[in-house]
Design an enzyme around this catalytic site. Structure first.
Site, PDB file in Angstrom:
ATOM      1  NE  ARG A  74      -3.483   0.514   2.575  1.00 42.52           N
ATOM      2  CZ  ARG A  74      -4.045   0.974   3.478  1.00 42.52           C
ATOM      3  NH1 ARG A  74      -4.008   0.210   4.754  1.00 42.52           N
ATOM      4  NH2 ARG A  74      -4.403   2.067   3.794  1.00 42.52           N
ATOM      5  CB  VAL A 105      -2.756   6.224   6.322  1.00 42.50           C
ATOM      6  CG1 VAL A 105      -3.502   6.100   7.870  1.00 42.50           C
ATOM      7  CG2 VAL A 105      -3.061   5.155   5.580  1.00 42.50           C
ATOM      8  CG  HIS A 154      -7.816   6.371  11.073  1.00 45.32           C
ATOM      9  ND1 HIS A 154      -8.756   6.113  10.151  1.00 45.32           N
ATOM     10  CD2 HIS A 154      -8.382   6.436  12.220  1.00 45.32           C
ATOM     11  CE1 HIS A 154      -9.706   5.808  10.960  1.00 45.32           C
ATOM     12  NE2 HIS A 154      -9.895   6.582  12.056  1.00 45.32           N
ATOM     13  CB  CYS A 196      13.714  -0.495  16.846  1.00 46.72           C
ATOM     14  SG  CYS A 196      14.127   0.966  17.991  1.00 46.72           S
ATOM     15  CB  THR A 206     -15.842   9.508   5.581  1.00 47.39           C
ATOM     16  OG1 THR A 206     -15.775   8.436   6.437  1.00 47.39           O
ATOM     17  CG2 THR A 206     -16.613  10.553   5.875  1.00 47.39           C
ATOM     18  CB  SER A 207     -18.530   4.483   4.600  1.00 48.28           C
ATOM     19  OG  SER A 207     -17.454   3.990   5.662  1.00 48.28           O
ATOM     20  CG  ASN A 262     -20.226   9.407  -0.082  1.00 43.32           C
ATOM     21  OD1 ASN A 262     -20.476   8.635  -1.050  1.00 43.32           O
ATOM     22  ND2 ASN A 262     -19.572   9.123   1.155  1.00 43.32           N
TER      23      ASN A 262
HETATM   24  P1  OAD Z   1     -14.786   3.591   3.448  1.00 42.92           P
HETATM   25  O1  OAD Z   1     -14.256   2.689   2.171  1.00 42.92           O
HETATM   26  O2  OAD Z   1     -15.433   3.188   4.560  1.00 42.92           O
HETATM   27  O3  OAD Z   1     -15.939   4.642   2.426  1.00 42.92           O
HETATM   28  C1  OAD Z   1     -15.481   5.349   1.451  1.00 42.92           C
HETATM   29  C2  OAD Z   1     -16.462   6.277   1.126  1.00 42.92           C
HETATM   30  O4  OAD Z   1     -16.265   7.081  -0.250  1.00 42.92           O
HETATM   31  C3  OAD Z   1     -17.832   5.663   0.674  1.00 42.92           C
HETATM   32  O5  OAD Z   1     -18.797   6.524   1.475  1.00 42.92           O
HETATM   33  C4  OAD Z   1     -18.120   6.129  -1.020  1.00 42.92           C
HETATM   34  O6  OAD Z   1     -19.522   6.178  -1.467  1.00 42.92           O
HETATM   35  C5  OAD Z   1     -17.171   7.082  -0.714  1.00 42.92           C
HETATM   36  N1  OAD Z   1     -16.799   7.415  -2.315  1.00 42.92           N
HETATM   37  C6  OAD Z   1     -16.133   6.337  -3.355  1.00 42.92           C
HETATM   38  N2  OAD Z   1     -15.683   7.220  -4.462  1.00 42.92           N
HETATM   39  C7  OAD Z   1     -15.693   8.354  -4.086  1.00 42.92           C
HETATM   40  C8  OAD Z   1     -15.091   9.508  -4.717  1.00 42.92           C
HETATM   41  N3  OAD Z   1     -14.993   9.235  -5.910  1.00 42.92           N
HETATM   42  N4  OAD Z   1     -15.592  10.644  -4.268  1.00 42.92           N
HETATM   43  C9  OAD Z   1     -16.161  11.059  -3.029  1.00 42.92           C
HETATM   44  N5  OAD Z   1     -16.523   9.916  -2.338  1.00 42.92           N
HETATM   45  C10 OAD Z   1     -16.361   8.597  -2.820  1.00 42.92           C
HETATM   46  O7  OAD Z   1     -13.646   4.694   3.642  1.00 42.92           O
HETATM   47  P2  OAD Z   1     -13.515   5.542   5.057  1.00 42.92           P
HETATM   48  O8  OAD Z   1     -14.877   6.090   5.281  1.00 42.92           O
HETATM   49  O9  OAD Z   1     -12.221   6.401   4.757  1.00 42.92           O
HETATM   50  O10 OAD Z   1      -9.430   2.786   9.251  1.00 42.92           O
HETATM   51  O11 OAD Z   1     -13.121   4.585   6.076  1.00 42.92           O
HETATM   52  C11 OAD Z   1     -12.705   4.833   7.572  1.00 42.92           C
HETATM   53  C12 OAD Z   1     -11.739   4.042   7.973  1.00 42.92           C
HETATM   54  O12 OAD Z   1     -11.933   2.562   7.944  1.00 42.92           O
HETATM   55  C13 OAD Z   1     -10.333   3.998   7.156  1.00 42.92           C
HETATM   56  O13 OAD Z   1      -9.369   5.242   7.810  1.00 42.92           O
HETATM   57  C14 OAD Z   1      -9.645   2.757   7.657  1.00 42.92           C
HETATM   58  C15 OAD Z   1     -11.016   1.938   7.448  1.00 42.92           C
HETATM   59  O14 OAD Z   1     -10.708   0.742   7.972  1.00 42.92           O
HETATM   60  C16 OAD Z   1      -8.346   1.936   9.633  1.00 42.92           C
HETATM   61  O15 OAD Z   1      -7.815   1.334   8.753  1.00 42.92           O
HETATM   62  C17 OAD Z   1      -8.200   2.225  10.961  1.00 42.92           C
END
Ligand code: OAD
Length: 249
Positions: free
Chosen positions: A71, A104, A120, A149, A190-191, A215
């Site tokens: 990644r 990240v 995060h 380390c 964000t979801s 979104n």
């Molecule tokens: P998600 O994968 O859960 O959600 C992504 C969101 O982006 C969804 O609501 C999609 O509809 C939306 N989306 C997709 N394509 C898009 C675009 N081109 N423009 C705008 N929106 C779009 O990702 P996060 O909400 O970031 O944490 O997930 C939160 C956390 O869950 C992450 O930081 C990570 C993950 O597990 C850790 O690893 C601790």
């Protein structure tokens, strides 16, 4: 220009302090996979509990290290997209914009955003798994073992928050302060399923902020937002920046 976009632009122009929370969707158009999108999300292909928990790292550190190395390379090869660039542009013309990201990947910073609150962590940083001091790992480090380390000999790990771990105190405090103080809080890409990040919108609303969402899909936040823009961030954010710029103060 759509009516919701014009309304949100006017609200942005008026707000003394704007809080923005971004998620993986903002980087989707840079080629960085999201987590929960049905076909393309990382969690559709991989199990979070095997790769993104302290238990997984204790069980199989090399598997976890290699997954993050993959990644890290993907993110290093990606470029900020028009959405990242527009957010940096908004920060330059608004009196105060606090940008909190769950990502990240460092793409906001590479697009020119300043003071980004990394909720995060950041995949490009490596830390000691025991002392948490930052360690720089040379590019030619062999990929068949987890580096140690140089100070204490413990395994190194990516400086990211895994499931079950606490949010870094400084980021948590800065995000809480921004969410409590802003007049408008916008969740983008964000979801809104992962806490405590998802709770920042509630904190903002409880303190009187209006809520907005950008979104392509509905989220658990959608029913509570004052403004909803349906579409991708790389399409909508440049249009929003243009609309805000066109409003004379
Ligand atoms: P998600 O994968 O859960 O959600 C992504 C969101 O982006 C969804 O609501 C999609 O509809 C939306 N989306 C997709 N394509 C898009 C675009 N081109 N423009 C705008 N929106 C779009 O990702 P996060 O909400 O970031 O944490 O997930 C939160 C956390 O869950 C992450 O930081 C990570 C993950 O597990 C850790 O690893 C601790």
């Amino acid at each position: 220009m759509s009516e919701p976009l014009a309304q949100l632009a006017a609200r942005l122009r008026d707000a003394a302090h704007v809080g923005i929370l971004t998620g993986a969707g903002v980087s989707a158009e840079s080629g960085v996979p999201t987590f929960r999108d049905a076909q393309t999300g990382l969690w559709a292909e991989y199990h979070a509990e095997d790769l993104a928990t302290p238990e997984a790292f204790a069980r199989d550190p090399l598997l976890v290290w290699r997954w993050y190395a993959w990644r890290r390379e993907l993110v290093a090869a990606a470029q900020p997209n028009a959405g990242h660039v527009a957010l940096a542009g908004l920060q330059r013309i608004l009196p105060r914009l606090s940008l909190i990201t769950q990502n990240v990947d460092g793409l906001h910073q590479r697009a020119g955003s300043e003071g980004v609150i990394e909720f995060h962590g950041n995949i490009q940083r490596t830390v000691c798994s025991v002392e948490r001091c930052e360690v720089s790992v040379p590019d030619d480090t062999p990929s068949d073992e987890v580096p140690c380390c140089p100070g204490c000999g413990a395994l190194l790990r990516p400086d990211v928050v895994w499931f079950g771990e606490a949010i870094p105190v400084e980021a948590l405090q800065a995000a809480g302060t921004a969410a409590s103080a802003c007049e408008l809080f916008i969740a983008i890409g964000t979801s809104a399923q992962v806490h405590p990040a998802a709770g920042l919108a509630d904190l903002a609303a409880q303190n009187g902020a209006m809520l907005a969402e950008i979104n392509p899909e509905a989220t658990p936040l959608s029913g509570r937002t004052d403004y909803v823009l349906r579409g991708t961030s790389a399409q909508l954010l440049p249009a929003l920046l243009q609309a805000v710029s066109a409003i004379k103060k």
